[in-house]
Write a protein that holds these residues in place. Structure first.
Motif, mmCIF file in Angstrom:
data_model
loop_
_atom_site.group_PDB
_atom_site.id
_atom_site.type_symbol
_atom_site.label_atom_id
_atom_site.label_comp_id
_atom_site.label_asym_id
_atom_site.label_seq_id
_atom_site.Cartn_x
_atom_site.Cartn_y
_atom_site.Cartn_z
ATOM 1 N N SER A 108 0.852 -1.186 0.000
ATOM 2 C CA SER A 108 0.000 0.000 0.000
ATOM 3 C C SER A 108 0.893 1.242 0.000
ATOM 4 O O SER A 108 2.020 1.186 -0.479
ATOM 5 N N SER A 109 0.409 2.347 0.535
ATOM 6 C CA SER A 109 1.127 3.614 0.386
ATOM 7 C C SER A 109 0.839 4.567 1.536
ATOM 8 O O SER A 109 -0.252 4.540 2.128
ATOM 9 N N ARG A 157 2.365 0.122 4.155
ATOM 10 C CA ARG A 157 2.215 1.501 3.696
ATOM 11 C C ARG A 157 3.601 2.093 3.488
ATOM 12 O O ARG A 157 4.277 2.503 4.434
ATOM 13 N N LEU A 158 3.998 2.112 2.221
ATOM 14 C CA LEU A 158 5.353 2.503 1.866
ATOM 15 C C LEU A 158 5.547 4.006 1.886
ATOM 16 O O LEU A 158 4.655 4.778 1.506
ATOM 17 N N ALA A 159 6.743 4.407 2.286
ATOM 18 C CA ALA A 159 7.171 5.789 2.094
ATOM 19 C C ALA A 159 7.281 6.068 0.603
ATOM 20 O O ALA A 159 7.147 5.171 -0.234
ATOM 21 N N SER A 160 7.531 7.321 0.243
ATOM 22 C CA SER A 160 7.692 7.705 -1.166
ATOM 23 C C SER A 160 8.978 7.093 -1.703
ATOM 24 O O SER A 160 10.076 7.499 -1.308
ATOM 25 N N LEU A 161 8.846 6.107 -2.582
ATOM 26 C CA LEU A 161 10.013 5.411 -3.104
ATOM 27 C C LEU A 161 10.795 6.302 -4.060
ATOM 28 O O LEU A 161 10.235 7.132 -4.766
ATOM 29 N N LEU A 162 12.088 6.068 -4.081
ATOM 30 C CA LEU A 162 12.983 6.883 -4.894
ATOM 31 C C LEU A 162 14.054 5.975 -5.481
ATOM 32 O O LEU A 162 14.481 5.013 -4.848
ATOM 33 N N GLY A 163 14.482 6.273 -6.696
ATOM 34 C CA GLY A 163 15.557 5.497 -7.288
ATOM 35 C C GLY A 163 15.701 5.765 -8.773
ATOM 36 O O GLY A 163 14.938 6.535 -9.377
ATOM 37 N N VAL A 164 16.680 5.125 -9.363
ATOM 38 C CA VAL A 164 16.957 5.266 -10.796
ATOM 39 C C VAL A 164 15.766 4.761 -11.597
ATOM 40 O O VAL A 164 15.225 3.683 -11.333
ATOM 41 N N GLY A 165 15.321 5.559 -12.558
ATOM 42 C CA GLY A 165 14.241 5.150 -13.440
ATOM 43 C C GLY A 165 12.854 5.542 -12.987
ATOM 44 O O GLY A 165 11.899 5.407 -13.755
ATOM 45 N N TYR A 166 12.717 6.037 -11.761
ATOM 46 C CA TYR A 166 11.394 6.419 -11.262
ATOM 47 C C TYR A 166 11.210 7.912 -11.508
ATOM 48 O O TYR A 166 11.200 8.727 -10.580
ATOM 49 N N PHE A 195 11.382 10.288 1.780
ATOM 50 C CA PHE A 195 11.881 9.430 0.711
ATOM 51 C C PHE A 195 12.531 8.158 1.255
ATOM 52 O O PHE A 195 13.159 8.161 2.311
ATOM 53 N N LEU A 196 12.395 7.074 0.481
ATOM 54 C CA LEU A 196 13.026 5.801 0.811
ATOM 55 C C LEU A 196 13.556 5.190 -0.470
ATOM 56 O O LEU A 196 12.807 5.035 -1.448
ATOM 57 N N ASP A 197 14.851 4.856 -0.481
ATOM 58 C CA ASP A 197 15.422 4.202 -1.648
ATOM 59 C C ASP A 197 14.721 2.864 -1.869
ATOM 60 O O ASP A 197 14.513 2.097 -0.938
ATOM 61 N N VAL A 198 14.360 2.592 -3.120
ATOM 62 C CA VAL A 198 13.614 1.376 -3.430
ATOM 63 C C VAL A 198 14.384 0.124 -3.025
ATOM 64 O O VAL A 198 13.786 -0.900 -2.658
ATOM 65 N N ARG A 199 15.716 0.179 -3.037
ATOM 66 C CA ARG A 199 16.510 -0.987 -2.636
ATOM 67 C C ARG A 199 16.376 -1.258 -1.146
ATOM 68 O O ARG A 199 16.304 -2.422 -0.715
ATOM 69 N N SER A 261 5.011 14.040 3.333
ATOM 70 C CA SER A 261 4.882 12.599 3.062
ATOM 71 C C SER A 261 5.679 11.749 4.049
ATOM 72 O O SER A 261 5.902 10.560 3.807
ATOM 73 N N SER A 262 6.107 12.329 5.163
ATOM 74 C CA SER A 262 6.926 11.577 6.119
ATOM 75 C C SER A 262 6.080 10.578 6.899
ATOM 76 O O SER A 262 4.905 10.808 7.187
ATOM 77 N N ILE A 263 6.677 9.436 7.223
ATOM 78 C CA ILE A 263 5.988 8.427 8.019
ATOM 79 C C ILE A 263 6.898 7.940 9.145
ATOM 80 O O ILE A 263 8.120 8.041 9.066
ATOM 81 N N ASN A 264 6.260 7.418 10.166
ATOM 82 C CA ASN A 264 6.978 6.822 11.287
ATOM 83 C C ASN A 264 6.999 5.310 11.073
ATOM 84 O O ASN A 264 5.983 4.644 11.182
ATOM 85 N N GLY A 265 8.167 4.777 10.763
ATOM 86 C CA GLY A 265 8.299 3.355 10.476
ATOM 87 C C GLY A 265 8.890 2.549 11.611
ATOM 88 O O GLY A 265 9.401 1.449 11.383
#
Length: 292
Positions: A108-109, A157-166, A195-199, A261-265
């Protein structure tokens, strides 16, 4: 031998999960995707591919060691595509139950929380479905909770993913603009990003998948504890560009955008012994290198 069955496997997150799974010699992957050409160019170990329609219509034999991870989500380009896509998500979840899935992770998100929250969102915060994407993601959670209510499952519920190609992300767009020699124009400076790196996200999901599914909670936030305002993000981009001999500038115009968009994980971190390892500066540098 554990097997991961991943729907939406050709997407941004699904691809990252498969790549990380290559580091686990005792994990096999079944990729559910209609993009066979993408997998034909990869040399993945212990990875087979079936189409989404084949999974839904022709059956699948789950074993007691299998975990299904649903990364599939429809485009929200228009209402019809969203509705048709959600129907497919429902069919995938229902088919998984019918075929005997033993544990299920639904992606989810963070978008289900208020976009102008003052604090990083926690799992028990009130939901605020402000757009079609948020409604769609929460709908997938409800499908998962209702269809699989007797089966171990969880919604991430994922943070905003970030990485090459997105390239829809603001970071990727600003890097592209700066490499074209254009000044970065910022409207307001109050936005905050989790932000969270997709890896890192893929590693977290893999750690969860090899854990005891009987102990899973229904919902987890997956993201780092740090968050960044827009100025911090832009200055990191400029700093990393400078390391590659590229000088960039930015200007700030007045604006009232205060999205957050910050979340507490913390709950996910503690339950699955996971921490984000890739700093934002590294992710930005990788994006820069991919575009140079």
């Amino acid at each position: 031998m554990k097997r991961l069955v991943i729907s939406g496997a050709g997407g941004f997150l699904g691809t990252a999960i498969i790549q990380v799974a290559q580091e686990y010699p005792d994990i096999n992957v079944v990729a559910i995707s209609s993009n066979f050409s993408k997998f034909a160019t990869q040399n993945y170990r212990n990875c087979s591919v079936i189409s989404t329609d084949e999974f839904i219509n022709k059956g699948f034999d789950f074993t007691e060691h299998d975990i299904m991870i649903n990364c599939l989500f429809p485009t929200n380009a228009d209402g019809y595509k969203m509705a048709n896509g959600l129907e497919k998500v429902y069919k995938i979840i229902s088919a998984a139950k019918d075929y005997g899935v033993k544990a299920f992770i639904n992606i989810s998100s963070q978008s289900v929380y208020a976009s102008r929250r003052e604090q990083a969102a926690k799992e028990d915060d009130e939901l605020c479905l402000e757009n079609a994407y948020a409604v769609g993601k929460y709908s997938s959670e409800m499908f998962c909770n209702q269809v699989l209510k007797e089966i171990p499952h969880s919604n991430i519920r994922l943070a905003s993913l970030l990485g090459v190609g997105y390239d829809q992300r603001i970071v990727n767009r600003m890097v592209a603009q700066a490499l074209l020699g254009r000044e970065l124009n910022i409207i307001g400076a109050m936005q905050r990003y989790g932000f969270l790196d997709v890896r890192d996200a893929a590693v977290g999901i893999l750690k969860m998948s090899v854990s005891d599914s009987s102990k899973w909670e229904e919902t987890y936030n997956l993201g780092r504890m740090e968050n960044y305002n827009l100025i911090e993000v832009v200055e990191l981009i400029i700093e990393q560009l400078k390391l590659h001999g590229v000088n960039a500038k930015y200007s700030i115009a007045e604006g009232t955008d205060n999205r957050n968009s910050s979340i507490n994980g913390r709950k996910f971190m503690e339950n699955f012994k996971w921490n984000a390892e890739i700093p934002l500066s590294k992710t930005i540098d990788d994006i820069i290198l991919s575009k140079m």
